[in-house]
Design a protein around this motif. Sequence first.
Motif, PDB file in Angstrom:
ATOM      1  N   ASN A 105       0.941  -1.186  -0.065  1.00 43.68           N
ATOM      2  CA  ASN A 105      -0.164   0.072  -0.162  1.00 43.68           C
ATOM      3  C   ASN A 105       0.729   1.174  -0.130  1.00 43.68           C
ATOM      4  O   ASN A 105       2.026   1.165   0.463  1.00 43.68           O
ATOM      5  N   GLY A 106       0.182   2.353  -0.714  1.00 48.30           N
ATOM      6  CA  GLY A 106       0.970   3.339  -0.648  1.00 48.30           C
ATOM      7  C   GLY A 106       0.282   4.685  -1.181  1.00 48.30           C
ATOM      8  O   GLY A 106      -1.187   4.403  -1.180  1.00 48.30           O
ATOM      9  N   SER A 127      -7.702  16.069  -0.404  1.00 46.82           N
ATOM     10  CA  SER A 127      -8.734  15.094  -0.649  1.00 46.82           C
ATOM     11  C   SER A 127      -8.253  13.789  -1.092  1.00 46.82           C
ATOM     12  O   SER A 127      -7.448  13.518  -1.807  1.00 46.82           O
ATOM     13  N   VAL A 128      -8.672  12.712  -0.165  1.00 42.80           N
ATOM     14  CA  VAL A 128      -8.079  11.586  -0.211  1.00 42.80           C
ATOM     15  C   VAL A 128      -9.083  10.320  -0.567  1.00 42.80           C
ATOM     16  O   VAL A 128     -10.155  10.520  -0.182  1.00 42.80           O
ATOM     17  N   ILE A 129      -8.931   9.398  -1.021  1.00 46.61           N
ATOM     18  CA  ILE A 129      -9.736   8.097  -1.422  1.00 46.61           C
ATOM     19  C   ILE A 129      -9.045   6.883  -0.992  1.00 46.61           C
ATOM     20  O   ILE A 129      -7.796   6.908  -1.405  1.00 46.61           O
ATOM     21  N   ALA A 130      -9.872   5.927  -0.562  1.00 41.47           N
ATOM     22  CA  ALA A 130      -9.020   4.769  -0.189  1.00 41.47           C
ATOM     23  C   ALA A 130      -9.821   3.693  -0.633  1.00 41.47           C
ATOM     24  O   ALA A 130     -11.200   3.661  -1.001  1.00 41.47           O
ATOM     25  N   GLU A 153     -13.982   5.918   1.623  1.00 39.80           N
ATOM     26  CA  GLU A 153     -13.551   4.726   1.214  1.00 39.80           C
ATOM     27  C   GLU A 153     -14.378   3.970  -0.008  1.00 39.80           C
ATOM     28  O   GLU A 153     -15.782   4.148   0.545  1.00 39.80           O
ATOM     29  N   ILE A 154     -14.198   3.491  -0.882  1.00 43.44           N
ATOM     30  CA  ILE A 154     -14.892   2.955  -1.733  1.00 43.44           C
ATOM     31  C   ILE A 154     -14.502   1.572  -2.151  1.00 43.44           C
ATOM     32  O   ILE A 154     -13.379   1.267  -2.324  1.00 43.44           O
ATOM     33  N   ALA A 155     -15.381   0.690  -2.477  1.00 42.25           N
ATOM     34  CA  ALA A 155     -15.319  -0.722  -2.868  1.00 42.25           C
ATOM     35  C   ALA A 155     -14.962  -1.000  -4.308  1.00 42.25           C
ATOM     36  O   ALA A 155     -13.959  -1.794  -4.576  1.00 42.25           O
ATOM     37  N   ASP A 156     -15.367  -0.018  -5.159  1.00 39.95           N
ATOM     38  CA  ASP A 156     -15.007  -0.219  -6.757  1.00 39.95           C
ATOM     39  C   ASP A 156     -13.956   0.355  -6.726  1.00 39.95           C
ATOM     40  O   ASP A 156     -13.635   1.552  -7.097  1.00 39.95           O
ATOM     41  N   GLN A 157     -12.662  -0.544  -6.784  1.00 40.23           N
ATOM     42  CA  GLN A 157     -11.412   0.200  -6.926  1.00 40.23           C
ATOM     43  C   GLN A 157     -11.089   0.983  -8.086  1.00 40.23           C
ATOM     44  O   GLN A 157     -10.317   1.857  -8.560  1.00 40.23           O
ATOM     45  N   ILE A 158     -11.612   0.543  -9.379  1.00 40.16           N
ATOM     46  CA  ILE A 158     -11.543   1.232 -10.540  1.00 40.16           C
ATOM     47  C   ILE A 158     -12.115   2.659 -10.458  1.00 40.16           C
ATOM     48  O   ILE A 158     -11.626   3.856 -11.240  1.00 40.16           O
ATOM     49  N   ALA A 171      -5.313  12.526  -4.002  1.00 40.01           N
ATOM     50  CA  ALA A 171      -4.318  11.362  -3.568  1.00 40.01           C
ATOM     51  C   ALA A 171      -5.170   9.998  -3.635  1.00 40.01           C
ATOM     52  O   ALA A 171      -6.415   9.963  -3.047  1.00 40.01           O
ATOM     53  N   VAL A 172      -4.744   8.650  -3.920  1.00 42.18           N
ATOM     54  CA  VAL A 172      -5.467   7.580  -3.565  1.00 42.18           C
ATOM     55  C   VAL A 172      -4.667   6.571  -2.819  1.00 42.18           C
ATOM     56  O   VAL A 172      -3.309   6.567  -3.041  1.00 42.18           O
ATOM     57  N   ILE A 173      -5.216   5.848  -1.570  1.00 40.39           N
ATOM     58  CA  ILE A 173      -4.264   5.185  -0.768  1.00 40.39           C
ATOM     59  C   ILE A 173      -4.749   3.790  -1.055  1.00 40.39           C
ATOM     60  O   ILE A 173      -5.825   3.420  -1.200  1.00 40.39           O
ATOM     61  N   GLY A 174      -3.878   2.909  -1.494  1.00 40.97           N
ATOM     62  CA  GLY A 174      -4.055   1.538  -1.699  1.00 40.97           C
ATOM     63  C   GLY A 174      -2.889   0.838  -2.505  1.00 40.97           C
ATOM     64  O   GLY A 174      -1.817   1.442  -2.456  1.00 40.97           O
ATOM     65  N   ASP A 175      -3.035  -0.306  -2.801  1.00 42.58           N
ATOM     66  CA  ASP A 175      -2.082  -1.169  -3.348  1.00 42.58           C
ATOM     67  C   ASP A 175      -1.690  -0.476  -4.623  1.00 42.58           C
ATOM     68  O   ASP A 175      -2.565  -0.340  -5.503  1.00 42.58           O
ATOM     69  N   GLY A 176      -0.413  -0.385  -5.033  1.00 44.71           N
ATOM     70  CA  GLY A 176       0.047   0.228  -6.125  1.00 44.71           C
ATOM     71  C   GLY A 176      -0.241  -0.427  -7.401  1.00 44.71           C
ATOM     72  O   GLY A 176      -0.364   0.000  -8.517  1.00 44.71           O
ATOM     73  N   MET A 177       0.183  -1.679  -7.177  1.00 44.36           N
ATOM     74  CA  MET A 177      -0.177  -2.504  -8.540  1.00 44.36           C
ATOM     75  C   MET A 177      -1.523  -2.702  -8.950  1.00 44.36           C
ATOM     76  O   MET A 177      -1.849  -2.739 -10.209  1.00 44.36           O
TER      77      MET A 177
END
Length: 260
Positions: A105-106, A127-130, A153-158, A171-177
């Motif tokens: 995560n990053g 403003s941040v989303i994760a 926080e949203i479940a739909d990562q796309i 910014a987005v917080i989450g797994d980079g790959m």
Amino acid sequence: MFKATFLATAVTLSALQAPTTAAAEALTILAGDLPPMFNGDGSGREAEVISSVMERCGHTVTFEIQPFTRHWKSYAQGKGDAVATVPLGMPLPGHATEAYIQYQNGVSSLAENGAAYSDLSALSGQSVIAFMGASDIIPGLKDAVPAFKSYKEIADQIGQSRMIFGQRVDAVIGDGMIFAEYNRQLRDQAGELMFDPNQDVTFQAIFAPSDYGMYFRSEALTADFNRCHAEAVADGSLAAINRAWADRYRDTLGDQYLGH
């Protein structure tokens, strides 16, 4: 007589001390739909790691892909021989393996913003989303949220990628790959979108890697997996798999994904 008894005892002790191994099996493993770790067709970075380890032990695997988190519930209800991507310590039936994979995560952002995120405090006023549940998983995030301009926080990562390219969040917080894969999917839809998905993005790994294990219903299969995983780590096989997957997303990940 003594010699025969001694030999029989030695053989018995040797059998008791020998590591338990499972006979070759064709296994069904439940996995979450989380590209590119697990794609809908059963391919992916994590799928390749598990398949490589189990084939080393003489087993074959088929992945049953379900919505992420539902796969844990399905396993708990008795489906499948094993379940993947389980947070360490999560209680499920069967036998837990040692950690076999890490996610990184990053913080991801548009490159044109030139932002440098060294820790959570750098997100103050932004403003941040994760991903869903991030504030309960990432150490320190819940305490940092009040300093953000906004947080969701949203479940739909796309959807995270849509919001960053649409410049609706900083910014987005989450797994980079995972973030990079959804960016790739959006680029395939470029002509249909109201924003430019070809904008350059950067990923900065400001969090410690997250470890995940598996559960097998069979104790012998769990022992097999741990043994063969250790062998694959030792000979560099798993590092090669992880490096090859990181290379696919190098334009986003740079050298920030687990050191690959």
